[in-house]
Design an enzyme around this catalytic site. Structure first.
Site, mmCIF file in Angstrom:
data_model
loop_
_atom_site.group_PDB
_atom_site.id
_atom_site.type_symbol
_atom_site.label_atom_id
_atom_site.label_comp_id
_atom_site.label_asym_id
_atom_site.label_seq_id
_atom_site.Cartn_x
_atom_site.Cartn_y
_atom_site.Cartn_z
ATOM 1 N N GLU A 120 10.207 -20.869 3.598
ATOM 2 C CA GLU A 120 10.559 -20.015 2.453
ATOM 3 C C GLU A 120 10.129 -18.584 2.731
ATOM 4 O O GLU A 120 9.379 -18.315 3.682
ATOM 5 C CB GLU A 120 9.903 -20.537 1.175
ATOM 6 C CG GLU A 120 8.406 -20.553 1.237
ATOM 7 C CD GLU A 120 7.778 -21.414 0.137
ATOM 8 O OE1 GLU A 120 7.542 -20.856 -0.935
ATOM 9 O OE2 GLU A 120 7.529 -22.608 0.377
ATOM 10 N N LYS A 122 8.221 -15.093 2.430
ATOM 11 C CA LYS A 122 6.865 -14.676 2.054
ATOM 12 C C LYS A 122 6.975 -13.327 1.344
ATOM 13 O O LYS A 122 7.264 -12.311 1.958
ATOM 14 C CB LYS A 122 5.992 -14.554 3.302
ATOM 15 C CG LYS A 122 4.551 -14.199 2.992
ATOM 16 C CD LYS A 122 3.715 -14.238 4.268
ATOM 17 C CE LYS A 122 2.252 -13.991 3.991
ATOM 18 N NZ LYS A 122 1.966 -12.736 3.322
ATOM 19 N N ASP A 124 6.179 -9.886 -0.462
ATOM 20 C CA ASP A 124 5.162 -8.853 -0.245
ATOM 21 C C ASP A 124 4.812 -8.258 -1.603
ATOM 22 O O ASP A 124 5.322 -7.204 -1.996
ATOM 23 C CB ASP A 124 5.727 -7.781 0.700
ATOM 24 C CG ASP A 124 4.636 -6.877 1.215
ATOM 25 O OD1 ASP A 124 3.449 -7.165 0.950
ATOM 26 O OD2 ASP A 124 4.971 -5.879 1.880
ATOM 27 N N TYR A 231 5.915 -19.805 -6.184
ATOM 28 C CA TYR A 231 5.999 -20.429 -4.874
ATOM 29 C C TYR A 231 5.086 -21.639 -4.697
ATOM 30 O O TYR A 231 5.038 -22.229 -3.628
ATOM 31 C CB TYR A 231 5.759 -19.423 -3.749
ATOM 32 C CG TYR A 231 4.427 -18.713 -3.763
ATOM 33 C CD1 TYR A 231 3.234 -19.401 -3.663
ATOM 34 C CD2 TYR A 231 4.379 -17.330 -3.838
ATOM 35 C CE1 TYR A 231 2.026 -18.759 -3.668
ATOM 36 C CE2 TYR A 231 3.167 -16.668 -3.848
ATOM 37 C CZ TYR A 231 1.992 -17.389 -3.757
ATOM 38 O OH TYR A 231 0.795 -16.742 -3.769
ATOM 39 N N LYS A 344 4.610 -13.574 10.276
ATOM 40 C CA LYS A 344 4.816 -12.216 9.738
ATOM 41 C C LYS A 344 5.790 -11.443 10.626
ATOM 42 O O LYS A 344 5.694 -11.489 11.857
ATOM 43 C CB LYS A 344 3.476 -11.463 9.690
ATOM 44 C CG LYS A 344 2.434 -12.145 8.820
ATOM 45 C CD LYS A 344 2.189 -11.410 7.544
ATOM 46 C CE LYS A 344 1.194 -10.303 7.725
ATOM 47 N NZ LYS A 344 0.853 -9.666 6.474
ATOM 48 N N CYS A 438 2.717 31.662 9.353
ATOM 49 C CA CYS A 438 2.975 30.805 8.191
ATOM 50 C C CYS A 438 4.441 30.926 7.765
ATOM 51 O O CYS A 438 4.929 32.035 7.556
ATOM 52 C CB CYS A 438 2.053 31.217 7.043
ATOM 53 S SG CYS A 438 2.414 30.333 5.517
ATOM 54 N N CYS A 441 4.354 32.768 4.138
ATOM 55 C CA CYS A 441 3.888 34.140 3.859
ATOM 56 C C CYS A 441 3.768 34.991 5.109
ATOM 57 O O CYS A 441 3.408 36.166 5.029
ATOM 58 C CB CYS A 441 2.559 34.095 3.100
ATOM 59 S SG CYS A 441 1.190 33.529 4.129
ATOM 60 N N CYS A 456 -3.029 28.216 7.335
ATOM 61 C CA CYS A 456 -2.746 29.594 6.946
ATOM 62 C C CYS A 456 -3.960 30.098 6.162
ATOM 63 O O CYS A 456 -4.306 29.518 5.133
ATOM 64 C CB CYS A 456 -1.482 29.628 6.082
ATOM 65 S SG CYS A 456 -1.290 31.197 5.205
ATOM 66 N N CYS A 462 -0.658 33.191 -0.436
ATOM 67 C CA CYS A 462 0.375 32.285 0.088
ATOM 68 C C CYS A 462 0.823 31.357 -1.048
ATOM 69 O O CYS A 462 0.060 30.503 -1.500
ATOM 70 C CB CYS A 462 -0.201 31.502 1.268
ATOM 71 S SG CYS A 462 0.960 30.377 2.034
HETATM 72 S S1 IVH Z 1 1.753 -20.328 -0.298
HETATM 73 C C1 IVH Z 1 -2.160 -22.596 0.011
HETATM 74 N N1 IVH Z 1 4.111 -19.178 -0.350
HETATM 75 O O1 IVH Z 1 0.892 -14.882 1.031
HETATM 76 C C2 IVH Z 1 -0.867 -21.889 0.066
HETATM 77 N N2 IVH Z 1 2.181 -17.811 -0.277
HETATM 78 O O2 IVH Z 1 -2.106 -15.682 2.579
HETATM 79 C C3 IVH Z 1 -0.787 -20.786 -0.867
HETATM 80 N N3 IVH Z 1 2.697 -15.413 -0.365
HETATM 81 O O3 IVH Z 1 -1.874 -14.476 -0.869
HETATM 82 C C4 IVH Z 1 0.156 -19.739 -0.538
HETATM 83 N N4 IVH Z 1 4.878 -15.602 -0.510
HETATM 84 O O4 IVH Z 1 0.189 -14.400 -2.172
HETATM 85 C C5 IVH Z 1 2.779 -19.001 -0.301
HETATM 86 N N5 IVH Z 1 6.251 -18.279 -0.467
HETATM 87 C C6 IVH Z 1 4.934 -18.125 -0.414
HETATM 88 C C7 IVH Z 1 4.361 -16.838 -0.424
HETATM 89 C C8 IVH Z 1 2.971 -16.727 -0.339
HETATM 90 C C9 IVH Z 1 3.857 -14.762 -0.472
HETATM 91 C C10 IVH Z 1 1.381 -14.755 -0.260
HETATM 92 C C11 IVH Z 1 0.338 -15.306 -1.145
HETATM 93 C C12 IVH Z 1 -0.933 -15.369 -0.359
HETATM 94 C C13 IVH Z 1 -0.501 -14.923 0.998
HETATM 95 C C14 IVH Z 1 -0.914 -15.944 2.014
#
Ligand code: IVH
Length: 711
Positions: A120, A122, A124, A231, A344, A438, A441, A456, A462
């Site tokens: 799935e 992740k 941000d 999630y 990542k 600058c 000025c 400057c 300025c």
């Molecule tokens: S699962 C024990 N699923 O990533 C498992 N985490 O260090 C719990 N995050 O702070 C996390 N998307 O906030 C999971 N689809 C996803 C996620 C997710 C973002 C973040 C989460 C956590 C960090 C993992």
């Protein structure tokens, strides 16, 4: 009387419940399914009726009423809450080889057992945990340090994709975890607004989401268009299954799960997210069950490029073992589960032509070179400009005219120049010519020894320096003078009315009324300050006289004195006279104030122009000393050294707490130290020294008992 009110109140209670249910449901359909079941007019009418009834009968208003979506609750501080189940983080890697290793390790550990993975996105954003009891949201807590987080329930209630009541079938007591994200287009709109109002824009959607959740006024949080994406489901070892009793008849989810169906769903992570979706949460549609490493790799590769087409930021892929009963078998490492891993994404990089270099002058006179590049699509936006930081940066990277620059964007919205694409360098390319004078000025630029850039020196003549200093002075974190944006300051300077901060306090109403300034660069639309506008400006200036000394000090704009430095200096010296009289070593003795900053502070106050400004500000009535908030004298004569991480306080907070009770905080352990106050992970050196000198080491709990024994 009582009798009458009892008779009267029941139909009202019923109506409140009915209205809450309807508004909840329409909200849900609108935000989750993009469906407007009623006209805006009808929706507003129902909401208005509910608000009015709650107003009239506050005792009947429900804690999770949909009227809470608009906020209104104000939290001065956020209560710290210990998570019922720790919020673990995930092991993460940038290497696909390590994903391959993770997969084969997991397979080996599980032997003959057949199992699958879920892949799935992740997100941000900011992780939070939501507790539901009997189908109602009871608490929302940030991840914090994993063990303890902040109670942000009032703000969470304003997020439309967080259900206040669940639909269908659900456990009676459990937690849904997920991420609060700021969708790109909402983030950009909000940042544009902030900039127009003279506020610092957020660096990226994650910071913006985090800042929004910590807003004290939940109605402000309601204006930020945040989203919650679930999630994870966290179940206690024992629970009962409930069915929603108050589902509107026409719900799209009329066919809710049976208890058995829910139990079946709970056996896999995939099923749990499906169940959570049916309860009314937003769950990514991209979650995918993968049987082997090849499928995992396909998923990773697909999203590596496709992620930029999403409306929100993701920074990787999370891979989890799908079968929940296997999680215990795989167990945990020190702080993350062995049944999941995060891959990542590397920052995205492009190469683009450097068309020219321009030079910008900031409020301290520092000149910043900026690369103007051929427009290039990167990480969801078109990039045209990026900072080249200073002369050293250009030299160290050996940036030449006509070069192709390598530009990166990681989690940040701001693009970064990380190198030169040498394969495209033209033979004989000339070094970039740095500005000698600058650009604003014409003054000859200077470079101080040990400094990486040019500046400057024409402080008083300025324009961008003068206006920049004023902008800094009025900024929210400094004197917080609203109604004076950049345009207006420019105009006031242009008219010769204001050139230093002190001039602001001499402004008169008749000087302001009728002044015209350009408010919109794009349209060139002009606006004139009217009577009311002038009054607002003067009121905001007057109000700023209450701003505490530490922020006045920050507002002066002394080089290298940021918000934190100003706070530390103010707390240490207590007033401006002591600060102005301090020597460089005395200044450098303050925690977090280095030799360089100390020298800048010292030099700043040696300049008679600065002393004159300070004097005029003092005459105008600004705060020039710290107002101490003594709570008690119980720690009078007691000296602490503070080390480590605390549960109830940040390090600065605990120091302020000690001082507010009459105690003193020093930075190193000596025979004069009464106690070492130790948090988690305290430095071993301090501990050793305390033991050697026989200084007692106490915990946060010991300390709290010392200060507030009754509690
Ligand atoms: S699962 C024990 N699923 O990533 C498992 N985490 O260090 C719990 N995050 O702070 C996390 N998307 O906030 C999971 N689809 C996803 C996620 C997710 C973002 C973040 C989460 C956590 C960090 C993992």
């Amino acid at each position: 009387m009582d009798l009458f009110s009892n008779i009267d109140i029941e139909p009202v209670r019923k109506r409140i419940e009915e209205l809450s249910r309807l508004v909840d449901y329409y909200n849900h359909e609108y935000y989750m399914n993009d469906t407007s079941l009623v006209s805006d007019f009808e929706f507003d009418r129902l909401l208005r009726e509910l608000i009015d009834l709650e107003h009239q009968y506050p005792e009947l208003s429900l804690p999770n009423s949909p009227t809470k979506r608009v906020g209104g609750e104000v939290n001065k501080t956020f209560r710290q809450v210990t998570h019922r189940f720790p919020m673990l983080s995930l092991g993460n890697t940038y290497s696909t080889d390590e994903i391959i290793e993770f997969e084969s390790r997991t397979r080996k550990l599980l032997g003959d057992t057949s199992f699958s993975y879920t892949c799935e996105l992740k997100y941000d954003g900011v992780a939070i945990g939501l507790t539901y009891r009997n189908g109602s949201l009871v608490q929302a807590v940030t991840r914090g340090n994993g063990a303890v987080g902040d109670d942000i329930t009032a703000n969470a209630r304003t997020i439309p994709t967080i259900p206040l009541h669940l639909f269908g079938t659900y456990p009676d007591d459990f937690e849904v975890r997920g991420e609060v994200v700021y969708p790109f287009h909402e983030f950009e709109a909000m940042n544009a607004l902030r900039e127009a109002e003279g506020d610092e824009p957020f660096a990226n959607p994650r910071n913006a989401a985090s800042g929004s959740l910590k807003l004290q006024d939940s109605s402000e949080c309601a204006k930020r268009k945040l989203q919650f994406c679930a999630y994870f489901m966290m179940l206690p070892s024992r629970y009962d299954v409930l069915h929603a009793t108050s589902q509107p008849a026409s719900s799209a989810m009329a066919q809710s799960m049976t208890s058995q169906e829910l139990t079946d769903h709970l056996a896999t992570h995939y099923g749990r997210l499906e169940a959570v979706r049916q309860m009314g949460f937003k769950v990514q549609p991209y979650i995918h069950e993968c049987k082997n490493i090849a499928e995992i790799m396909d998923y990773i590769n697909y999203w590596d490029t496709e992620r930029w087409n999403l409306p929100y930021a993701i920074d990787g892929i999370v891979i989890k073992v799908n079968q929940v009963d296997l999680w215990d078998r795989l167990g945990l490492t020190a702080k993350s589960p062995r049944w999941a891993i995060a891959y990542k994404f590397k920052a995205q990089q492009v190469s683009t032509l450097l068309e020219s270099v321009s030079f910008q002058v900031g409020r301290t006179g520092i000149v910043t070179p900026v690369a103007n590049m051929s427009p290039v699509w990167l990480g969801g936006t078109t990039v045209r400009r990026a900072t080249l930081n200073n002369a050293d940066f250009i030299q160290n990277m050996d940036i030449r005219e006509g070069d192709y620059l390598l530009v990166e964007k990681g989690g940040e919205i701001i693009p970064k120049v990380v190198g030169v694409d040498m394969s495209k360098r033209q033979p004989g390319a000339l070094a970039v010519q740095y500005a000698v004078t600058c650009p604003e000025c014409g003054t000859r630029l200077v470079r101080e020894e040990g400094e990486s850039g040019y500046y400057c020196p024409n402080q008083d003549g300025c324009p961008p320096q003068i206006v920049g200093r004023l902008e800094h002075f009025v900024a929210r974190k400094a004197m917080d003078i609203e109604n004076l944006g950049s345009e207006r300051l420019q105009m006031l300077y242009g008219k010769g009315l204001v050139s230093t901060a002190a001039d602001l306090y001499d402004l008169r109403r008749e000087q302001l009324v009728g002044l015209e300034c350009e408010v919109d660069e794009a349209t060139g639309r002009r606006s004139t300050i009217q009577d009311k506008g002038a009054d607002n400006i003067l009121a905001a200036i007057e109000q700023s006289k209450q701003v505490p000394f530490e922020r006045v000090l920050f507002a002066l704009g002394i080089r290298y004195v940021g918000e934190v430095g100003a706070k530390k200096l103010a707390r240490y010296f207590k007033n401006i006279d002591a600060l102005m009289a301090a020597s460089v070593p005395e200044l450098a003795a303050v925690e977090d104030v280095g030799e360089k900053t100390a020298t800048f502070v010292f030099d700043y106050f040696r300049d008679p122009r600065h002393r004159a400004i300070v004097e005029r500000l003092r005459q105008a009535g600004l705060q020039m000393s710290v107002v101490e908030h003594r709570v008690s004298n119980v720690l009078e004569g007691i000296t602490f050294v503070v080390s480590g991480v605390f549960t109830h306080f940040s390090r600065d907070e605990i120091k302020a707490h000690i001082e507010s009770h009459g105690g003193k905080v020093i930075s190193s352990v000596s025979s004069k130290t009464s106690y070492v106050l130790a948090g988690e992970n305290m430095g071993p050196e301090k501990l050793k020294k305390a033991e050697k000198l026989g200084v007692p080491v106490i915990s946060e709990v010991d300390y709290l008992q010392m200060v507030e024994p009754a509690k």
